[in-house]
Design an enzyme around this catalytic site. Sequence first.
Site, PDB file in Angstrom:
ATOM      1  N   GLU A 222      14.159  58.891 -66.966  1.00  0.00           N
ATOM      2  CA  GLU A 222      13.866  57.838 -67.934  1.00  0.00           C
ATOM      3  C   GLU A 222      13.582  56.523 -67.209  1.00  0.00           C
ATOM      4  O   GLU A 222      12.531  55.895 -67.391  1.00  0.00           O
ATOM      5  CB  GLU A 222      15.067  57.675 -68.866  1.00  0.00           C
TER       6      GLU A 222
ATOM      7  N   ASP B  60      19.377  55.875 -78.229  1.00  0.00           N
ATOM      8  CA  ASP B  60      18.011  56.391 -78.131  1.00  0.00           C
ATOM      9  C   ASP B  60      17.118  55.773 -79.198  1.00  0.00           C
ATOM     10  O   ASP B  60      15.972  55.384 -78.929  1.00  0.00           O
ATOM     11  CB  ASP B  60      18.003  57.918 -78.287  1.00  0.00           C
TER      12      ASP B  60
END
Length: 845
Positions: free
Chosen positions: A515, A711
């Site tokens: 990420e 998220d």
Amino acid sequence: MKGLFKRILSSVFMVVVSMGTAVGQNPIIKGQFTADPTARVFNGRMYLYPSHDIESPIDELKEWFCMEDYHVFSSDNLTNWTDHGVIVSQNRVPWVKPDSYAMWAPDCVEKDGRYYFYFPAAPAGEERGFKVGVAVGDKPEGPFMAMPRPIEGIMGIDPCVLVDDDGKSYIYWSGMGMKGAQLADNMMQLSSEPVMIEGLPEGFKEGPFVFKREGKYYFTFPWVRKKTETLAYAMSDSPLGPFEFKGIIMDESPSGCWTNHHSIVEYDGEWYLFYHHNDYSPDFDKRRSTRIDTLSFNPDGTIRKVTPTLRGVGVSDARSRIQVDRYSDVSKKGVSVDFLDKSNPFDGWKVRIGKKGSWVRYNSVDFGERPAQRVMANVRSAKGGVLRILADGLSTENVIGDIKVPAGGGWMEISESVNGAPSGGIHDLYVELADGNDVEVDWIGFDAMPLTEGAFQTGAYRNLFAEMGYDPKEIDRRLDDIFNELFFGKNRIYFEVGDSMGYVSDLKNKDVRTEGMSYGMMAAVQLDRKDIFDRLWRWTRRYMRHDDGDNKGYFAWSCKPDGTRNAHGSASDGELYFVTALVFASNRWGNDTGIDYLAAARDIVDNSMLKAGKDNAVPLINLEHKLITFTPDRWGGRFTDPSYHVPAFYEVWAEWLGDGRSKFWKECADKSRRYLHDCTHPSTGLTPDYSNYDGSLLGRNMPIGDAFRFDSWRVPMNVALDYSWSCADRDWQRGYVERLHDFLYSKGIDEYVDQYNVDGTDVKEILGAGEYKKLRHSLGLVSTAAAASLVSTDMKGYEFAQKLWNARHEPYDDGYFDAYYDGLLRLFSFMHLSGNYRIIFPESN
């Protein structure tokens, strides 16, 4: 807030904003010439199939019509038009003479679920004249496959096809007279001999368009009755005539444009005339542009003559840049229209209101359900003046507000409060010069005004901070500071290793994640930091990539800073960003500086697609649903994560990845947008961290999954990106941001927390971050909520953006500090709001 909107913005900012102007006025398509418009309604949407005038690349056509391909456009409101790109071009049709530049007026019809696109062109070989070909597709926007041979028995131009109520089809064309014939059931052959259409007046005629209404057949056509073309028509009880001439639909153009060409179509109970004029090319009438006006019938079925308008049709959003130079009506004296820039006509026009009391009227402006708070105009005046903005009339009770225009030479965006805006609904807008002389107006709009076209089409990005009045130098300085603080400051997340590598670390978790590495690469390519990009990719490639086994081509989602793997599985968002960042690196820096970026991007995708049908590793994209997986394995492949959905990334892949899967990636973009509708709560705008592919909650009663948590913070930012780049789902995206902002605002713009159930209720269990477990007003969510303001038409959006502008990245009151996630979301959101998160086109373009 008051001081924020009193600032006057210079023309420097106007250039960035005005390129995305809505095109609800005549002409309806800007940025390219569009002639001979055939409009058709398919699946409740209007599709437009014009020819495409271009500047001739060959000497023999410098003073004549020159057309090499066809685009298709569509709209669901006749105001905002989407360009679906080229569907047929001259050098991709086997029977067409190469570089003949004679792709003239086309048509498209649907039969039995297939779409047939008819077009004229010059045939290859020694044969002179024109023939008509057909291309076939499964969707109205294509892709279309051109048949290898033209239709036998047709020599001519301007095909038009009528599919009659009984299922029989007829084709019409011009060439040595007007002709027609029945088509075979396959829609690609004639099933009858051509016949001459009788009953038409003498003189040059072309461009037949035939439609049926209330049992009557209308044969309409351009006709030169004097020197230039009118639009005329005849009627019959039979599709092939004989016809009885009835008269004129539209008179010759007063400007002397030689041609006109048209289609007539019913949509939502109204009839419309599509035609062309040389608006953008007044000195050369071989470059035409499409217009629309309403059309009506007399009780006996004859057509009432249509008078061309500048305003055109459709309803304009009050929260958009309303081009009042495309007016509905003007005062008898004191008003004139001219190009903003005569060297670039596609920039559009300005209206000059020359004397006190002069006015323009622009009809059908939708003020929505909320009263407008501000009015903004892009104006200039050498001597200054006052513009009075009114609704539905020129009397004092209709005044919305005044705009004071200072004396000066340059364009200025001026924002003022309103005190009498309509509470909602559709109204006529008046702009009157209440004081002064000679004020020029480019556009008028209300409240926040997001762009209405994506950067794929315009290359333009909205700098919301500049629009709010912040100095551009200060905006650039602050962006530099945020980036340098994050990558090189005291609390940096970026660390260099040796001479050639580097990594981004999630400090609170003491690891390196795909990420963060992919986000770091995206930031680096966006800000043209090849040195950082290459270091991050080399570290990723060395330590994180699986070179063999089931996961070959994927990347271990978490490693220690020394490269030791904490986990071997992959997280699909890392690969999503890797591919897109690598494609952008290829576009920006090429592939011959030590790293073949494009080959690396293709390698990820190709390895992913090879995993179809396997158990332990699956493609990044679930091939059944065409949606990204949570993790590309047997467990995470069963569901998805809303924050992984960035539809515009797939459009980047379709355009430049070059892997032969463009159609698939475009379908993925469409499916991803549809999925976001399904997974978003209809009242709060909140999304869960994970969901099933149909958007429903997983329902596993676990702390992670069904609630809006870490998220999910990314979803507003991703929606802003998709809107800014593509604008393909503008209506839903605006509604989404409005719901989300309303919910967060209701909790207090300085108090909303970072975890909720998707219905807005409090979570039962707080999810911790690192060693801390507490609800916070987190900088990461403050940032992404602000980024969503790019989409907002409400003034709340400015407030959310201002909160990010004033935010500082520092420890919370309990000592918790997240340099990594808060920092990256802050950087990305600031890039979005300053217009610096962009599609990176190939440098050669």
